[in-house]
Design a protein around this motif. Sequence first.
Motif, PDB file in Angstrom:
ATOM      1  N   PHE A 110      39.540  47.192  41.303  1.00 11.15           N
ATOM      2  CA  PHE A 110      38.455  46.544  42.295  1.00 11.15           C
ATOM      3  C   PHE A 110      39.323  46.066  43.492  1.00 11.15           C
ATOM      4  CE2 PHE A 110      34.953  46.641  39.542  1.00 11.15           C
ATOM      5  CZ  PHE A 110      33.804  46.316  39.940  1.00 11.15           C
ATOM      6  N   ASP A 111      40.470  45.843  43.193  1.00 15.08           N
ATOM      7  CA  ASP A 111      41.335  45.322  44.584  1.00 15.08           C
ATOM      8  C   ASP A 111      41.670  46.385  45.431  1.00 15.08           C
ATOM      9  OD1 ASP A 111      41.721  42.840  43.627  1.00 15.08           O
ATOM     10  OD2 ASP A 111      43.659  43.216  42.652  1.00 15.08           O
ATOM     11  N   GLN A 112      41.511  47.612  44.908  1.00 16.87           N
ATOM     12  CA  GLN A 112      41.686  48.939  45.841  1.00 16.87           C
ATOM     13  C   GLN A 112      40.395  49.234  46.492  1.00 16.87           C
ATOM     14  OE1 GLN A 112      44.891  49.474  45.948  1.00 16.87           O
ATOM     15  NE2 GLN A 112      45.033  47.996  44.525  1.00 16.87           N
ATOM     16  N   LEU A 113      39.230  48.653  46.301  1.00 19.13           N
ATOM     17  CA  LEU A 113      37.992  49.058  46.878  1.00 19.13           C
ATOM     18  C   LEU A 113      37.722  48.560  48.129  1.00 19.13           C
ATOM     19  CD1 LEU A 113      35.636  48.715  43.501  1.00 19.13           C
ATOM     20  CD2 LEU A 113      36.951  50.812  44.428  1.00 19.13           C
ATOM     21  N   THR A 114      36.876  49.243  48.851  1.00 17.74           N
ATOM     22  CA  THR A 114      36.386  48.254  50.084  1.00 17.74           C
ATOM     23  C   THR A 114      35.342  47.420  49.895  1.00 17.74           C
ATOM     24  OG1 THR A 114      34.664  49.977  50.477  1.00 17.74           O
ATOM     25  CG2 THR A 114      36.753  50.613  51.350  1.00 17.74           C
ATOM     26  N   PRO A 115      34.972  46.370  50.516  1.00 18.41           N
ATOM     27  CA  PRO A 115      34.133  45.415  50.487  1.00 18.41           C
ATOM     28  C   PRO A 115      32.554  46.074  49.730  1.00 18.41           C
ATOM     29  CG  PRO A 115      35.155  44.876  52.419  1.00 18.41           C
ATOM     30  CD  PRO A 115      35.558  46.040  51.981  1.00 18.41           C
ATOM     31  N   GLU A 116      32.290  47.215  50.518  1.00 12.83           N
ATOM     32  CA  GLU A 116      31.188  47.774  50.351  1.00 12.83           C
ATOM     33  C   GLU A 116      31.090  48.606  48.929  1.00 12.83           C
ATOM     34  OE1 GLU A 116      31.597  47.013  54.475  1.00 12.83           O
ATOM     35  OE2 GLU A 116      32.984  48.407  52.950  1.00 12.83           O
ATOM     36  N   GLU A 117      32.249  49.248  48.654  1.00 12.56           N
ATOM     37  CA  GLU A 117      32.174  49.555  47.088  1.00 12.56           C
ATOM     38  C   GLU A 117      32.169  48.476  45.884  1.00 12.56           C
ATOM     39  OE1 GLU A 117      34.779  53.722  47.989  1.00 12.56           O
ATOM     40  OE2 GLU A 117      35.726  51.833  47.746  1.00 12.56           O
ATOM     41  N   SER A 118      33.011  47.407  46.491  1.00 10.83           N
ATOM     42  CA  SER A 118      33.048  46.378  45.446  1.00 10.83           C
ATOM     43  C   SER A 118      31.630  45.647  45.265  1.00 10.83           C
ATOM     44  CB  SER A 118      34.084  45.395  46.026  1.00 10.83           C
ATOM     45  OG  SER A 118      34.373  44.330  45.113  1.00 10.83           O
ATOM     46  N   GLU A 131      28.569  47.145  45.505  1.00 15.57           N
ATOM     47  CA  GLU A 131      27.918  48.065  44.780  1.00 15.57           C
ATOM     48  C   GLU A 131      28.209  48.257  43.385  1.00 15.57           C
ATOM     49  OE1 GLU A 131      26.841  53.003  44.871  1.00 15.57           O
ATOM     50  OE2 GLU A 131      28.114  52.018  46.403  1.00 15.57           O
ATOM     51  N   ARG A 132      29.534  48.149  43.084  1.00 18.22           N
ATOM     52  CA  ARG A 132      29.771  48.343  41.516  1.00 18.22           C
ATOM     53  C   ARG A 132      29.477  46.774  41.024  1.00 18.22           C
ATOM     54  NH1 ARG A 132      35.252  51.319  40.207  1.00 18.22           N
ATOM     55  NH2 ARG A 132      35.063  52.905  41.787  1.00 18.22           N
ATOM     56  N   ILE A 137      27.071  45.858  37.590  1.00 18.98           N
ATOM     57  CA  ILE A 137      27.622  45.024  36.508  1.00 18.98           C
ATOM     58  C   ILE A 137      26.578  44.026  36.190  1.00 18.98           C
ATOM     59  CG2 ILE A 137      29.087  43.248  35.768  1.00 18.98           C
ATOM     60  CD1 ILE A 137      31.364  44.843  37.496  1.00 18.98           C
ATOM     61  N   VAL A 138      26.027  43.441  37.341  1.00 13.54           N
ATOM     62  CA  VAL A 138      24.989  42.498  37.304  1.00 13.54           C
ATOM     63  C   VAL A 138      23.705  42.826  36.424  1.00 13.54           C
ATOM     64  CG1 VAL A 138      23.236  40.963  38.313  1.00 13.54           C
ATOM     65  CG2 VAL A 138      25.574  41.235  39.376  1.00 13.54           C
ATOM     66  N   ASP A 139      23.502  44.071  36.432  1.00 13.42           N
ATOM     67  CA  ASP A 139      22.353  44.798  35.590  1.00 13.42           C
ATOM     68  C   ASP A 139      22.599  44.775  34.320  1.00 13.42           C
ATOM     69  OD1 ASP A 139      20.780  45.179  37.885  1.00 13.42           O
ATOM     70  OD2 ASP A 139      21.549  47.069  38.384  1.00 13.42           O
ATOM     71  N   ARG A 140      23.937  44.916  33.742  1.00  6.19           N
ATOM     72  CA  ARG A 140      24.272  45.046  32.584  1.00  6.19           C
ATOM     73  C   ARG A 140      24.408  43.628  32.075  1.00  6.19           C
ATOM     74  NH1 ARG A 140      30.048  48.080  32.760  1.00  6.19           N
ATOM     75  NH2 ARG A 140      29.906  47.633  30.321  1.00  6.19           N
ATOM     76  N   VAL A 172      34.613  39.312  42.511  1.00  4.00           N
ATOM     77  CA  VAL A 172      35.290  40.611  42.180  1.00  4.00           C
ATOM     78  C   VAL A 172      35.891  40.810  43.643  1.00  4.00           C
ATOM     79  CG1 VAL A 172      33.772  42.154  40.886  1.00  4.00           C
ATOM     80  CG2 VAL A 172      33.326  41.977  43.487  1.00  4.00           C
ATOM     81  N   GLY A 173      37.018  41.768  43.535  1.00  4.26           N
ATOM     82  CA  GLY A 173      38.098  41.586  44.842  1.00  4.26           C
ATOM     83  C   GLY A 173      37.904  42.909  45.491  1.00  4.26           C
ATOM     84  N   SER A 174      38.268  43.118  46.748  1.00  8.12           N
ATOM     85  CA  SER A 174      38.599  44.443  47.499  1.00  8.12           C
ATOM     86  C   SER A 174      39.855  44.273  48.212  1.00  8.12           C
ATOM     87  CB  SER A 174      37.380  44.546  48.153  1.00  8.12           C
ATOM     88  OG  SER A 174      37.558  43.594  49.484  1.00  8.12           O
ATOM     89  N   GLN A 175      39.990  45.364  48.916  1.00  9.51           N
ATOM     90  CA  GLN A 175      41.260  45.198  49.835  1.00  9.51           C
ATOM     91  C   GLN A 175      41.397  44.342  50.918  1.00  9.51           C
ATOM     92  OE1 GLN A 175      40.858  49.466  50.971  1.00  9.51           O
ATOM     93  NE2 GLN A 175      42.474  50.080  49.730  1.00  9.51           N
ATOM     94  N   ALA A 176      39.710  44.057  51.407  1.00 10.49           N
ATOM     95  CA  ALA A 176      39.597  43.077  52.543  1.00 10.49           C
ATOM     96  C   ALA A 176      39.756  41.696  52.057  1.00 10.49           C
ATOM     97  CB  ALA A 176      38.318  43.340  53.060  1.00 10.49           C
TER      98      ALA A 176
END
Length: 315
Positions: A58-66, A68-69, A73-76, A297-301
Amino acid sequence: MDRGLLVLCLGLGLAKPPPEKRDRVHHGQELSDHPHDDRQGFQYDHEAFLGKEQAKTFDQLTPEESRERLGKIVDRIDRDRDGFVTQGELKDWIKHTQNRYIFENVQKNWRDYDRDGDGRIAWPEFKNATYGYYEDPAPHDLEDKQSYRKMLARDERRFKAADRDGDMVATREEFTAFLHPEEFDYMKDIVVTETIEDIDKNGDGYVQVDEYIGDMYTPESGEPEPEWVQSERQQFLDFRDLDRDGRLDRAEIGHWILPQDYDHPEVEAKHLLYESDKDKDQRLTKQEILDNWNMFVGSQATNYGEDLTRKHDEL
């Protein structure tokens, strides 16, 4: 016993414990190595919520991707599909992510034992896969035979304990309990029984102080007893032997090896709920979680922003 060591142990007899200290206590594991201080960032929360490896992804994702994922997870997490995430559901999710290595270990071994591919493991399947080589022909050495029979009987007893419906066919959850009994409340009794068998050398069903020490430490001839061994003797007297009768019974052994530790997943679930529950109804909507996504969760930003904050503080 590790299944991979079976051949070695049967070939050489039961190995003598190494002279260093052995720790039988099953501790509650830390959720992260990072400090749990929101002022320094949310890396602790990320690793608690996602697990260490997933947090790196997740650290490598953009805020938008983070975000979305996170929504998936919340649904699960919302197992009853009522549109809310409760503290209990959050806790269960955190426990699941932290125990992922256990499920991966079970998955790794599953195909070796589920010989007919029916999604379950019957006791004969496990027995044949693990011990079949030694049954025909059986070991000729008397010590090997005794070791073989002991391990076979011990495994069968543990398999029966894990098999909740008594059909001697393990589901994936039951097989997980068989391989990792310390992680399941209903298996605690068998963990205590096996511990007594390992340590109780005189066979009286109790653990004396010398047996307790002997399980951790094998002295070299003529060497003085190390300081930590003397400290452990005092630990036995002060904290292990609760009724002060000079020995540990089943209840005392359970208290020692399976302590009621600080419940890390529950504390973290309470923290995430408190910080995200804007309407204070003691449950979270998907939107409340997504609004506070950078804590979960994290992201690059977010990591870049945390790095900037740290650098600014250092100036």
